[in-house]
Structures are given as C-alpha cells and as structure tokens.
Design a protein around this motif. Structure first.
Motif, PDB file in Angstrom:
ATOM      1  N   PHE A  24       0.819  -1.204   0.000  1.00  0.00           N
ATOM      2  CA  PHE A  24       0.000   0.000   0.000  1.00  0.00           C
ATOM      3  C   PHE A  24       0.859   1.262   0.000  1.00  0.00           C
ATOM      4  O   PHE A  24       0.483   2.282  -0.569  1.00  0.00           O
ATOM      5  CB  PHE A  24      -0.961   0.009   1.176  1.00  0.00           C
ATOM      6  CG  PHE A  24      -2.201  -0.790   0.931  1.00  0.00           C
ATOM      7  CD1 PHE A  24      -3.148  -0.345   0.035  1.00  0.00           C
ATOM      8  CD2 PHE A  24      -2.422  -1.984   1.582  1.00  0.00           C
ATOM      9  CE1 PHE A  24      -4.292  -1.076  -0.211  1.00  0.00           C
ATOM     10  CE2 PHE A  24      -3.552  -2.728   1.353  1.00  0.00           C
ATOM     11  CZ  PHE A  24      -4.497  -2.269   0.446  1.00  0.00           C
ATOM     12  N   LEU A  25       2.026   1.208   0.622  1.00  0.00           N
ATOM     13  CA  LEU A  25       2.944   2.349   0.580  1.00  0.00           C
ATOM     14  C   LEU A  25       3.428   2.597  -0.846  1.00  0.00           C
ATOM     15  O   LEU A  25       3.481   3.747  -1.308  1.00  0.00           O
ATOM     16  CB  LEU A  25       4.127   2.101   1.517  1.00  0.00           C
ATOM     17  CG  LEU A  25       5.184   3.198   1.550  1.00  0.00           C
ATOM     18  CD1 LEU A  25       4.587   4.485   2.096  1.00  0.00           C
ATOM     19  CD2 LEU A  25       6.370   2.768   2.371  1.00  0.00           C
TER      20      LEU A  25
ATOM     21  N   GLY B  35       0.863   9.115  -6.057  1.00  0.00           N
ATOM     22  CA  GLY B  35       1.300  10.485  -5.821  1.00  0.00           C
ATOM     23  C   GLY B  35       2.092  11.042  -6.984  1.00  0.00           C
ATOM     24  O   GLY B  35       1.972  12.232  -7.326  1.00  0.00           O
ATOM     25  N   ILE B  36       2.886  10.212  -7.609  1.00  0.00           N
ATOM     26  CA  ILE B  36       3.661  10.656  -8.777  1.00  0.00           C
ATOM     27  C   ILE B  36       2.737  11.036  -9.919  1.00  0.00           C
ATOM     28  O   ILE B  36       2.955  12.036 -10.607  1.00  0.00           O
ATOM     29  CB  ILE B  36       4.644   9.539  -9.207  1.00  0.00           C
ATOM     30  CG1 ILE B  36       5.754   9.386  -8.163  1.00  0.00           C
ATOM     31  CG2 ILE B  36       5.239   9.844 -10.570  1.00  0.00           C
ATOM     32  CD1 ILE B  36       6.641   8.181  -8.393  1.00  0.00           C
ATOM     33  N   PHE B  37       1.662  10.260 -10.097  1.00  0.00           N
ATOM     34  CA  PHE B  37       0.742  10.525 -11.199  1.00  0.00           C
ATOM     35  C   PHE B  37      -0.365  11.517 -10.846  1.00  0.00           C
ATOM     36  O   PHE B  37      -1.159  11.876 -11.699  1.00  0.00           O
ATOM     37  CB  PHE B  37       0.128   9.220 -11.706  1.00  0.00           C
ATOM     38  CG  PHE B  37       1.130   8.343 -12.402  1.00  0.00           C
ATOM     39  CD1 PHE B  37       1.770   8.776 -13.548  1.00  0.00           C
ATOM     40  CD2 PHE B  37       1.436   7.095 -11.904  1.00  0.00           C
ATOM     41  CE1 PHE B  37       2.700   7.971 -14.190  1.00  0.00           C
ATOM     42  CE2 PHE B  37       2.362   6.285 -12.532  1.00  0.00           C
ATOM     43  CZ  PHE B  37       2.997   6.730 -13.679  1.00  0.00           C
ATOM     44  N   GLY B  38      -0.438  11.960  -9.597  1.00  0.00           N
ATOM     45  CA  GLY B  38      -1.373  13.002  -9.210  1.00  0.00           C
ATOM     46  C   GLY B  38      -2.748  12.545  -8.766  1.00  0.00           C
ATOM     47  O   GLY B  38      -3.676  13.349  -8.731  1.00  0.00           O
ATOM     48  N   PHE B  39      -2.905  11.291  -8.402  1.00  0.00           N
ATOM     49  CA  PHE B  39      -4.189  10.802  -7.900  1.00  0.00           C
ATOM     50  C   PHE B  39      -4.202  10.962  -6.379  1.00  0.00           C
ATOM     51  O   PHE B  39      -3.922  10.040  -5.631  1.00  0.00           O
ATOM     52  CB  PHE B  39      -4.405   9.337  -8.280  1.00  0.00           C
ATOM     53  CG  PHE B  39      -4.420   9.103  -9.754  1.00  0.00           C
ATOM     54  CD1 PHE B  39      -5.452   9.591 -10.525  1.00  0.00           C
ATOM     55  CD2 PHE B  39      -3.404   8.376 -10.374  1.00  0.00           C
ATOM     56  CE1 PHE B  39      -5.482   9.367 -11.896  1.00  0.00           C
ATOM     57  CE2 PHE B  39      -3.413   8.153 -11.731  1.00  0.00           C
ATOM     58  CZ  PHE B  39      -4.448   8.652 -12.493  1.00  0.00           C
ATOM     59  N   PHE B  40      -4.559  12.165  -5.923  1.00  0.00           N
ATOM     60  CA  PHE B  40      -4.388  12.478  -4.511  1.00  0.00           C
ATOM     61  C   PHE B  40      -5.388  11.775  -3.606  1.00  0.00           C
ATOM     62  O   PHE B  40      -5.091  11.512  -2.438  1.00  0.00           O
ATOM     63  CB  PHE B  40      -4.446  13.995  -4.304  1.00  0.00           C
ATOM     64  CG  PHE B  40      -3.312  14.696  -4.989  1.00  0.00           C
ATOM     65  CD1 PHE B  40      -2.021  14.507  -4.565  1.00  0.00           C
ATOM     66  CD2 PHE B  40      -3.553  15.512  -6.073  1.00  0.00           C
ATOM     67  CE1 PHE B  40      -0.962  15.133  -5.194  1.00  0.00           C
ATOM     68  CE2 PHE B  40      -2.506  16.152  -6.716  1.00  0.00           C
ATOM     69  CZ  PHE B  40      -1.208  15.955  -6.278  1.00  0.00           C
ATOM     70  N   ASN B  41      -6.588  11.458  -4.098  1.00  0.00           N
ATOM     71  CA  ASN B  41      -7.538  10.708  -3.272  1.00  0.00           C
ATOM     72  C   ASN B  41      -7.039   9.294  -3.006  1.00  0.00           C
ATOM     73  O   ASN B  41      -7.177   8.775  -1.907  1.00  0.00           O
ATOM     74  CB  ASN B  41      -8.909  10.661  -3.940  1.00  0.00           C
ATOM     75  CG  ASN B  41      -9.571  12.021  -3.981  1.00  0.00           C
ATOM     76  OD1 ASN B  41      -9.278  12.863  -3.148  1.00  0.00           O
ATOM     77  ND2 ASN B  41     -10.438  12.218  -4.947  1.00  0.00           N
ATOM     78  N   ILE B  42      -6.455   8.690  -4.023  1.00  0.00           N
ATOM     79  CA  ILE B  42      -5.909   7.338  -3.872  1.00  0.00           C
ATOM     80  C   ILE B  42      -4.694   7.365  -2.953  1.00  0.00           C
ATOM     81  O   ILE B  42      -4.485   6.447  -2.156  1.00  0.00           O
ATOM     82  CB  ILE B  42      -5.558   6.742  -5.248  1.00  0.00           C
ATOM     83  CG1 ILE B  42      -6.827   6.591  -6.084  1.00  0.00           C
ATOM     84  CG2 ILE B  42      -4.851   5.407  -5.106  1.00  0.00           C
ATOM     85  CD1 ILE B  42      -6.578   6.181  -7.507  1.00  0.00           C
TER      86      ILE B  42
ATOM     87  N   LEU C 243       2.823   5.894  -3.229  1.00  0.00           N
ATOM     88  CA  LEU C 243       3.905   6.642  -3.881  1.00  0.00           C
ATOM     89  C   LEU C 243       3.677   6.755  -5.387  1.00  0.00           C
ATOM     90  O   LEU C 243       3.851   7.836  -5.970  1.00  0.00           O
ATOM     91  CB  LEU C 243       5.254   5.975  -3.599  1.00  0.00           C
ATOM     92  CG  LEU C 243       5.745   6.069  -2.159  1.00  0.00           C
ATOM     93  CD1 LEU C 243       7.010   5.247  -1.991  1.00  0.00           C
ATOM     94  CD2 LEU C 243       5.986   7.514  -1.781  1.00  0.00           C
ATOM     95  N   VAL C 244       3.273   5.672  -6.016  1.00  0.00           N
ATOM     96  CA  VAL C 244       3.026   5.699  -7.463  1.00  0.00           C
ATOM     97  C   VAL C 244       1.838   6.601  -7.785  1.00  0.00           C
ATOM     98  O   VAL C 244       1.881   7.390  -8.735  1.00  0.00           O
ATOM     99  CB  VAL C 244       2.800   4.261  -7.997  1.00  0.00           C
ATOM    100  CG1 VAL C 244       2.309   4.282  -9.429  1.00  0.00           C
ATOM    101  CG2 VAL C 244       4.085   3.452  -7.896  1.00  0.00           C
TER     102      VAL C 244
END
Length: 54
Positions: free
Chosen positions: A8-9, A16-23, A13-14
């Motif tokens: 899950f970490l 966050g890199i792509f900008g899916f902040f809810n996920i 991180l992945v």
C-alpha cells in the motif's frame, strides 16, 4: 501483514507521482494502519515468546 503495508505504501507513492491524490490518501492511511497493527502484534509476540522460555 508487513508485506501488505509495503504494497500500500508503494501504491501511495506511485499514485502520488501521477497526481491521484484521493488514492494517495487512502493508500497511505491503509499502510499506516496495517503497519501499526503489525507493530503491536510483533511486540506482543516478543513478550509472549519470552514468558514461555522462562
């Protein structure tokens, strides 16, 4: 359980890199909860394992 926490970490991180902040928020929260559950179970197993050997 520690394996799931790391998975899950990595998902957080992945995402966050792509900008899916809810996920990111959901995956990071799940990773934290699983890690603390693992930590508590680990400490409990240390104490119960020691009491059997004494």
């Amino acid at each position: 359980m520690l394996k799931w926490s790391v998975i899950f970490l990595i998902v957080a991180l992945v995402a966050g890199i792509f900008g899916f902040f809810n996920i990111v928020a959901a995956a990071a929260t799940i990773a934290k909860v699983l890690f603390f559950i693992f930590l508590v179970l680990f400490v409990i197993s240390l104490f119960t394992g020691r009491s059997r050997n004494l």
